[in-house]
Design a protein around this motif. Structure first.
Motif, PDB file in Angstrom:
ATOM      1  N   VAL A 128     -37.396   6.488  14.644  1.00 48.23           N
ATOM      2  CA  VAL A 128     -37.649   5.660  15.820  1.00 48.23           C
ATOM      3  C   VAL A 128     -38.805   4.709  15.543  1.00 48.23           C
ATOM      4  O   VAL A 128     -38.727   3.512  15.783  1.00 48.23           O
ATOM      5  N   GLU A 129     -39.889   5.243  14.993  1.00 54.31           N
ATOM      6  CA  GLU A 129     -41.075   4.416  14.758  1.00 54.31           C
ATOM      7  C   GLU A 129     -42.013   5.175  13.826  1.00 54.31           C
ATOM      8  O   GLU A 129     -41.924   6.396  13.708  1.00 54.31           O
ATOM      9  N   THR A 130     -42.875   4.436  13.167  1.00 54.10           N
ATOM     10  CA  THR A 130     -43.894   5.088  12.333  1.00 54.10           C
ATOM     11  C   THR A 130     -45.274   4.850  12.937  1.00 54.10           C
ATOM     12  O   THR A 130     -45.477   3.909  13.699  1.00 54.10           O
ATOM     13  N   GLY A 131     -46.196   5.674  12.544  1.00 54.01           N
ATOM     14  CA  GLY A 131     -47.584   5.522  12.998  1.00 54.01           C
ATOM     15  C   GLY A 131     -48.379   4.569  12.120  1.00 54.01           C
ATOM     16  O   GLY A 131     -49.602   4.521  12.220  1.00 54.01           O
ATOM     17  N   LEU A 132     -47.690   3.830  11.257  1.00 52.66           N
ATOM     18  CA  LEU A 132     -48.372   2.801  10.454  1.00 52.66           C
ATOM     19  C   LEU A 132     -48.392   1.507  11.253  1.00 52.66           C
ATOM     20  O   LEU A 132     -47.331   0.959  11.586  1.00 52.66           O
ATOM     21  N   PHE A 133     -49.565   1.017  11.569  1.00 52.26           N
ATOM     22  CA  PHE A 133     -49.710  -0.255  12.276  1.00 52.26           C
ATOM     23  C   PHE A 133     -50.220  -1.264  11.257  1.00 52.26           C
ATOM     24  O   PHE A 133     -51.403  -1.254  10.895  1.00 52.26           O
ATOM     25  N   VAL A 134     -49.309  -2.093  10.774  1.00 54.71           N
ATOM     26  CA  VAL A 134     -49.652  -3.028   9.692  1.00 54.71           C
ATOM     27  C   VAL A 134     -49.727  -4.448  10.246  1.00 54.71           C
ATOM     28  O   VAL A 134     -48.778  -4.921  10.871  1.00 54.71           O
ATOM     29  N   GLY A 135     -50.863  -5.089  10.022  1.00 52.63           N
ATOM     30  CA  GLY A 135     -50.994  -6.485  10.452  1.00 52.63           C
ATOM     31  C   GLY A 135     -50.996  -6.666  11.959  1.00 52.63           C
ATOM     32  O   GLY A 135     -50.665  -7.741  12.450  1.00 52.63           O
ATOM     33  N   MET A 136     -51.362  -5.660  12.688  1.00 57.23           N
ATOM     34  CA  MET A 136     -51.343  -5.764  14.154  1.00 57.23           C
ATOM     35  C   MET A 136     -52.742  -5.902  14.757  1.00 57.23           C
ATOM     36  O   MET A 136     -52.937  -6.643  15.715  1.00 57.23           O
ATOM     37  N   ALA A 137     -53.701  -5.167  14.211  1.00 55.42           N
ATOM     38  CA  ALA A 137     -55.041  -5.160  14.823  1.00 55.42           C
ATOM     39  C   ALA A 137     -55.773  -6.459  14.516  1.00 55.42           C
ATOM     40  O   ALA A 137     -55.787  -6.943  13.376  1.00 55.42           O
ATOM     41  N   GLU A 138     -56.385  -7.001  15.549  1.00 55.51           N
ATOM     42  CA  GLU A 138     -57.139  -8.245  15.383  1.00 55.51           C
ATOM     43  C   GLU A 138     -58.600  -7.959  15.066  1.00 55.51           C
ATOM     44  O   GLU A 138     -59.272  -8.704  14.369  1.00 55.51           O
ATOM     45  N   ARG A 139     -59.082  -6.874  15.608  1.00 55.94           N
ATOM     46  CA  ARG A 139     -60.474  -6.492  15.353  1.00 55.94           C
ATOM     47  C   ARG A 139     -60.628  -4.991  15.612  1.00 55.94           C
ATOM     48  O   ARG A 139     -60.007  -4.448  16.524  1.00 55.94           O
ATOM     49  N   VAL A 140     -61.451  -4.363  14.794  1.00 56.25           N
ATOM     50  CA  VAL A 140     -61.771  -2.947  15.025  1.00 56.25           C
ATOM     51  C   VAL A 140     -63.247  -2.816  15.315  1.00 56.25           C
ATOM     52  O   VAL A 140     -64.078  -3.440  14.633  1.00 56.25           O
ATOM     53  N   TYR A 141     -63.577  -2.022  16.328  1.00 54.22           N
ATOM     54  CA  TYR A 141     -64.966  -1.693  16.642  1.00 54.22           C
ATOM     55  C   TYR A 141     -65.202  -0.245  16.232  1.00 54.22           C
ATOM     56  O   TYR A 141     -64.532   0.653  16.742  1.00 54.22           O
ATOM     57  N   PHE A 142     -66.153  -0.059  15.321  1.00 50.63           N
ATOM     58  CA  PHE A 142     -66.538   1.300  14.938  1.00 50.63           C
ATOM     59  C   PHE A 142     -67.893   1.624  15.550  1.00 50.63           C
ATOM     60  O   PHE A 142     -68.874   0.886  15.307  1.00 50.63           O
ATOM     61  N   GLY A 143     -67.993   2.696  16.296  1.00 48.78           N
ATOM     62  CA  GLY A 143     -69.291   3.216  16.703  1.00 48.78           C
ATOM     63  C   GLY A 143     -69.868   3.971  15.517  1.00 48.78           C
ATOM     64  O   GLY A 143     -69.205   4.852  14.959  1.00 48.78           O
ATOM     65  N   MET A 144     -71.091   3.589  15.096  1.00 51.76           N
ATOM     66  CA  MET A 144     -71.646   4.154  13.863  1.00 51.76           C
ATOM     67  C   MET A 144     -72.667   5.264  14.149  1.00 51.76           C
ATOM     68  O   MET A 144     -73.188   5.380  15.252  1.00 51.76           O
ATOM     69  N   GLU A 145     -72.970   6.015  13.123  1.00 51.72           N
ATOM     70  CA  GLU A 145     -73.904   7.148  13.262  1.00 51.72           C
ATOM     71  C   GLU A 145     -75.312   6.711  13.623  1.00 51.72           C
ATOM     72  O   GLU A 145     -76.070   7.455  14.230  1.00 51.72           O
ATOM     73  N   ASP A 146     -75.677   5.488  13.216  1.00 52.12           N
ATOM     74  CA  ASP A 146     -77.047   5.024  13.492  1.00 52.12           C
ATOM     75  C   ASP A 146     -77.164   4.361  14.863  1.00 52.12           C
ATOM     76  O   ASP A 146     -78.196   3.771  15.186  1.00 52.12           O
ATOM     77  N   GLY A 147     -76.107   4.421  15.647  1.00 48.43           N
ATOM     78  CA  GLY A 147     -76.161   3.859  16.993  1.00 48.43           C
ATOM     79  C   GLY A 147     -75.722   2.405  17.060  1.00 48.43           C
ATOM     80  O   GLY A 147     -75.706   1.815  18.138  1.00 48.43           O
ATOM     81  N   SER A 148     -75.353   1.837  15.926  1.00 51.13           N
ATOM     82  CA  SER A 148     -74.880   0.447  15.934  1.00 51.13           C
ATOM     83  C   SER A 148     -73.356   0.420  16.118  1.00 51.13           C
ATOM     84  O   SER A 148     -72.685   1.456  16.045  1.00 51.13           O
ATOM     85  N   VAL A 149     -72.860  -0.775  16.340  1.00 54.71           N
ATOM     86  CA  VAL A 149     -71.410  -0.960  16.405  1.00 54.71           C
ATOM     87  C   VAL A 149     -71.022  -1.929  15.295  1.00 54.71           C
ATOM     88  O   VAL A 149     -71.576  -3.027  15.189  1.00 54.71           O
ATOM     89  N   LYS A 150     -70.101  -1.471  14.457  1.00 57.03           N
ATOM     90  CA  LYS A 150     -69.651  -2.324  13.345  1.00 57.03           C
ATOM     91  C   LYS A 150     -68.268  -2.871  13.700  1.00 57.03           C
ATOM     92  O   LYS A 150     -67.436  -2.129  14.225  1.00 57.03           O
ATOM     93  N   THR A 151     -68.064  -4.153  13.426  1.00 52.08           N
ATOM     94  CA  THR A 151     -66.717  -4.695  13.659  1.00 52.08           C
ATOM     95  C   THR A 151     -66.076  -5.043  12.322  1.00 52.08           C
ATOM     96  O   THR A 151     -66.766  -5.313  11.342  1.00 52.08           O
ATOM     97  N   ARG A 152     -64.763  -4.992  12.321  1.00 53.17           N
ATOM     98  CA  ARG A 152     -64.033  -5.422  11.119  1.00 53.17           C
ATOM     99  C   ARG A 152     -62.840  -6.268  11.553  1.00 53.17           C
ATOM    100  O   ARG A 152     -62.086  -5.864  12.445  1.00 53.17           O
ATOM    101  N   ASP A 153     -62.693  -7.410  10.922  1.00 51.05           N
ATOM    102  CA  ASP A 153     -61.553  -8.292  11.170  1.00 51.05           C
ATOM    103  C   ASP A 153     -60.629  -8.233   9.947  1.00 51.05           C
ATOM    104  O   ASP A 153     -61.073  -7.841   8.859  1.00 51.05           O
ATOM    105  N   PRO A 154     -59.397  -8.655  10.113  1.00 52.22           N
ATOM    106  CA  PRO A 154     -58.491  -8.629   8.958  1.00 52.22           C
ATOM    107  C   PRO A 154     -58.975  -9.538   7.843  1.00 52.22           C
ATOM    108  O   PRO A 154     -59.582 -10.578   8.129  1.00 52.22           O
ATOM    109  N   PRO A 155     -58.734  -9.179   6.594  1.00 55.72           N
ATOM    110  CA  PRO A 155     -59.147 -10.054   5.500  1.00 55.72           C
ATOM    111  C   PRO A 155     -58.380 -11.383   5.570  1.00 55.72           C
ATOM    112  O   PRO A 155     -57.237 -11.416   5.995  1.00 55.72           O
ATOM    113  N   VAL A 156     -59.072 -12.450   5.186  1.00 55.48           N
ATOM    114  CA  VAL A 156     -58.411 -13.763   5.186  1.00 55.48           C
ATOM    115  C   VAL A 156     -57.699 -13.922   3.854  1.00 55.48           C
ATOM    116  O   VAL A 156     -58.310 -13.806   2.786  1.00 55.48           O
ATOM    117  N   ASN A 157     -56.393 -14.174   3.912  1.00 53.66           N
ATOM    118  CA  ASN A 157     -55.647 -14.309   2.654  1.00 53.66           C
ATOM    119  C   ASN A 157     -55.393 -15.773   2.334  1.00 53.66           C
ATOM    120  O   ASN A 157     -55.007 -16.530   3.149  1.00 53.66           O
TER     121      ASN A 157
END
Ligand SMILES: O=C(CO)[C@H](O)[C@H](O)COP(=O)(O)O
Length: 265
Positions: free
Chosen positions: A236-265
């Motif tokens: 029916v579907e897979t749990g692989l989300f490829v090329g869908m996320a525009e940005r990820v927000y990671f809450g980090m251990e030091d209390g900061s928030v790190k963002t990641r955008d897709p690599p520019v090809n």
């Protein structure tokens, strides 16, 4: 006529959300830091609040996923609805009183926010640890912007580094054995039927299907693998989300928030 200020939330799976809200009990309110390190629950909250504050505005239709991280995004949405006195029509849901919609009424979403089990350097995600991969992928696919929130434990260079439970694959129940064999034969590893914890038998999804957890052996071309698995009859579907996320927000251990955008090809 619609009120001038309007925020509406399209909840992808009310069952998932209902299940996930009580998850708040896992919040470590007594001690948010352990030896100066932010605990995962607080990191989830940081990521969720940052994502909601940066991406949600008035007059938007918003999709939310399921899981323990998304609970904090719903908290923040509700807080903003109260603080900014946004008008809400429709029946109120849950203790937050957010209006519930669906894709029949709102097939196009402005933003979808969801958690993930693992995020790699290219923003490929593994999702479905909670069993809602298909509905979550549909909602993400309907959104103009798909934003992911996660704590630092989900941050990975390559899939499989952090998440050891494999890639979930939702299958039609009668096909789970042939699909499992086809995946193992073609891509290696083992695809195991997910069993329920608090009841006998396999996990049954919101769509009345089963889930195989494919424990892959090595990194692959995830786009190709995703397409190939989806071609196997019964998948029916897979749990692989490829090329869908525009940005990820990671809450980090030091209390900061790190963002990641897709690599520019
Ligand atoms: O894909 C999901 C559910 O199927 C969740 O988004 C994923 O499992 C992350 O959950 P959590 O925020 O509880 O870590």
């Amino acid at each position: 006529m619609r009120p001038q200020r309007w925020v509406e939330f399209a909840v992808i799976s009310s069952r998932s959300l209902l299940l996930s809200l009580p998850g708040k009990k896992h919040v470590c309110s007594s001690s948010k830091r352990h030896h100066g390190t932010l605990m995962a629950e607080e990191a989830k909250k940081l990521a969720a609040y940052a994502a909601v504050d940066n991406h949600i505005q008035n007059n938007q239709v918003v999709g939310v996923g399921s899981g323990s991280t998304i609970v904090y995004a719903v908290d923040r949405l509700a807080e903003r609805v109260r603080q900014e006195k946004l008008n809400i029509a429709r029946q109120l849901i849950l203790q937050h009183g957010l209006p519930l919609s669906d894709l029949d009424r709102h097939p196009e979403l402005d933003v979808a926010i969801d958690g993930a089990d693992e995020v790699d350097a290219a923003l490929t995600l593994i999702k479905g640890g909670g069993g809602c991969l298909t509905q979550e992928k549909i909602v993400a696919g309907c959104a103009k912007h798909f934003i992911v929130i996660a704590d630092y434990r989900k941050d990975s260079k390559a899939l499989g580094q952090q998440w050891k439970k494999g890639v979930p694959v939702e299958v039609i129940p009668m096909a789970y054995v042939p699909v499992s064999r086809a995946i193992a034969r073609r891509f290696g590893g083992e695809a195991v039927l997910r069993m329920a914890v608090s009841k006998a038998g396999p996990v049954v999804t919101d769509n009345n299907n089963f889930i195989l957890d494919w424990k892959f052996e090595h990194a692959q071309n995830w786009k190709e693998v995703n397409t190939a698995i989806k071609m196997i009859p019964g998948v029916v579907e897979t749990g692989l989300f490829v090329g869908m996320a525009e940005r990820v927000y990671f809450g980090m251990e030091d209390g900061s928030v790190k963002t990641r955008d897709p690599p520019v090809n």
